[in-house]
Design an enzyme around this catalytic site. Structure first.
Site, short mmCIF file in Angstrom:
data_model
loop_
_atom_site.label_atom_id
_atom_site.label_comp_id
_atom_site.label_asym_id
_atom_site.label_seq_id
_atom_site.Cartn_x
_atom_site.Cartn_y
_atom_site.Cartn_z
N ASN A 87 0.87 -1.18 0.00
CA ASN A 87 0.00 0.00 0.00
C ASN A 87 0.91 1.23 0.00
O ASN A 87 1.48 1.58 1.03
CB ASN A 87 -0.88 -0.03 1.25
CG ASN A 87 -1.72 1.23 1.40
OD1 ASN A 87 -1.77 2.06 0.49
ND2 ASN A 87 -2.38 1.37 2.54
N LYS A 138 0.06 4.25 -0.37
CA LYS A 138 -0.58 5.44 0.21
C LYS A 138 -0.35 6.66 -0.70
O LYS A 138 -0.36 6.51 -1.92
CB LYS A 138 -0.08 5.67 1.63
CG LYS A 138 -0.21 4.39 2.47
CD LYS A 138 -0.01 4.61 3.94
CE LYS A 138 -0.19 3.28 4.66
NZ LYS A 138 -0.16 3.39 6.10
N HIS A 165 -9.64 1.15 4.49
CA HIS A 165 -8.40 1.39 5.23
C HIS A 165 -8.67 2.37 6.37
O HIS A 165 -9.44 3.32 6.21
CB HIS A 165 -7.33 1.94 4.29
CG HIS A 165 -5.98 1.93 4.93
ND1 HIS A 165 -5.59 2.91 5.80
CD2 HIS A 165 -4.96 1.04 4.87
CE1 HIS A 165 -4.37 2.62 6.24
NE2 HIS A 165 -3.97 1.49 5.69
N GLU A 213 -7.03 4.75 7.52
CA GLU A 213 -6.73 6.17 7.24
C GLU A 213 -7.91 6.82 6.52
O GLU A 213 -8.14 8.02 6.67
CB GLU A 213 -5.43 6.28 6.43
CG GLU A 213 -4.22 6.03 7.34
CD GLU A 213 -2.98 5.52 6.63
OE1 GLU A 213 -2.93 5.53 5.39
OE2 GLU A 213 -2.05 5.11 7.35
N GLU A 245 -5.77 -4.98 10.56
CA GLU A 245 -4.82 -3.88 10.75
C GLU A 245 -5.18 -3.10 12.01
O GLU A 245 -5.99 -2.16 11.95
CB GLU A 245 -4.86 -2.93 9.55
CG GLU A 245 -4.44 -3.56 8.25
CD GLU A 245 -3.77 -2.53 7.34
OE1 GLU A 245 -2.67 -2.82 6.88
OE2 GLU A 245 -4.34 -1.45 7.11
N GLY A 269 1.82 2.60 10.76
CA GLY A 269 2.73 3.74 10.61
C GLY A 269 3.38 4.18 11.91
O GLY A 269 3.97 5.24 11.98
N SER A 316 2.94 -1.72 10.46
CA SER A 316 4.39 -1.69 10.74
C SER A 316 5.10 -3.00 10.42
O SER A 316 6.04 -3.40 11.12
CB SER A 316 4.65 -1.26 12.19
OG SER A 316 4.14 0.05 12.42
P1 PGA Z 1 2.39 0.59 7.74
O1 PGA Z 1 0.96 0.70 7.04
O2 PGA Z 1 3.02 -0.68 7.24
O3 PGA Z 1 3.12 1.81 7.30
O4 PGA Z 1 2.13 0.55 9.21
C1 PGA Z 1 0.18 -0.44 6.86
C2 PGA Z 1 -1.11 -0.05 6.19
O5 PGA Z 1 -1.58 1.06 6.45
O6 PGA Z 1 -1.69 -0.80 5.39
#
Ligand code: PGA
Length: 261
Positions: free
Chosen positions: A5, A7, A90, A92, A166, A172, A212
């Protein structure tokens, strides 16, 4: 399965080269599904760069309607020829765009209609975990998003829905869940699908862990038989990291195929 991803990173000028590098660096022997999900404007460049490879292209979102007066939005039918997968719900987007489980359920319907293979994200907030409500929250998300799928479970099963667990506090932040936490949630997600009488049965649905994930910790998740792969954010922009994560996934896939993991 390892899904990247990206982003809100990369531009049409640099996304193709990065995708090609990742595709080349993540070739492994085990049967690992690889998917790269760049921003919408980079889909064409990434598709072209990955042509001839077996790395698939995914979008990061779709609208819950197929067309209409929705300024700035992108619908599932618009992705024809550009993507074969889509990330839905997601955290976010739940946080920044106010997406609700009800809308995510409608997006799921759009994905199925357009034959986009969905990666549906679920996961609890930190306060929910700390107050012991994580399992209830995740089960409720699964019920709300997939339970409303009356009469179309068959199409969803055929298309091959994937669920990504998640935990929001792990995204993140550099603070990943443990393999055991992730495996417990995967079990709960599958039990909830069974409770919904999901057509194919919960056991048939792949569950990814996301939050992460790095080359250094991926092995902890892949060691759990309940976990089928990873949805990777930050580390997915780094070919080195992706090479390490997919190599791990390849070893796991081979071991599972041989019945030794
Ligand atoms: P990250 O994001 O690996 O940066 O924690 C994972 C995600 O949002 O799918």
């Amino acid at each position: 399965m390892v899904a990247a991803n990206w982003k809100m990173h990369t531009t049409p000028a640099d996304a193709g080269a990065l995708a090609a590098t990742i595709a080349a660096r993540t070739r492994v022997d085990g049967p690992v599904i690889r998917v790269i999900c760049p921003p919408f404007v980079c889909l064409a460049a990434v598709r072209d760069a990955l042509a001839g490879s077996d790395v698939a292209v995914g979008a990061q979102n779709i609208h819950h309607e197929p067309l209409g007066a929705y300024t700035g939005e992108v619908s599932a039918p618009m992705l024809a020829g550009l993507a074969t997968w889509v990330i839905l719900g997601h955290s976010e987007r739940r946080r920044d765009a106010g997406e609700t489980d009800e809308q995510i359920g409608r997006k799921l319907r759009q994905a199925v209609a357009a034959k986009l293979r969905p990666i549906v994200c679920v996961g609890e907030q930190l306060a929910e975990r700390e107050s012991g409500r994580a399992a209830d929250i995740v089960a409720d998300q699964v019920r709300a998003i997939i339970g409303g799928y009356a009469g179309e479970g068959e199409a969803l099963a055929r298309l091959g829905i994937v669920i990504a667990y998640e935990p929001v506090w792990a995204i993140g932040t550099g603070r990943n869940a443990t393999g055991a936490d992730a495996a417990a949630m995967a079990g709960l997600i599958r039990a909830t699908l069974d409770e919904l009488e999901f057509t194919a049965g919960g056991a048939a649905v792949p569950v990814l862990y996301g939050g992460s994930v790095t080359a250094a910790n991926a092995g902890e998740f892949f060691a759990e038989p309940a976990i089928d792969g990873a949805l990777v954010g930050g580390a997915s922009l780094k070919p080195e990291e992706m090479a390490g994560i997919v190599a791990r996934a390849g070893l796991t896939a081979q071991a599972r195929a041989n019945g030794i993991a």
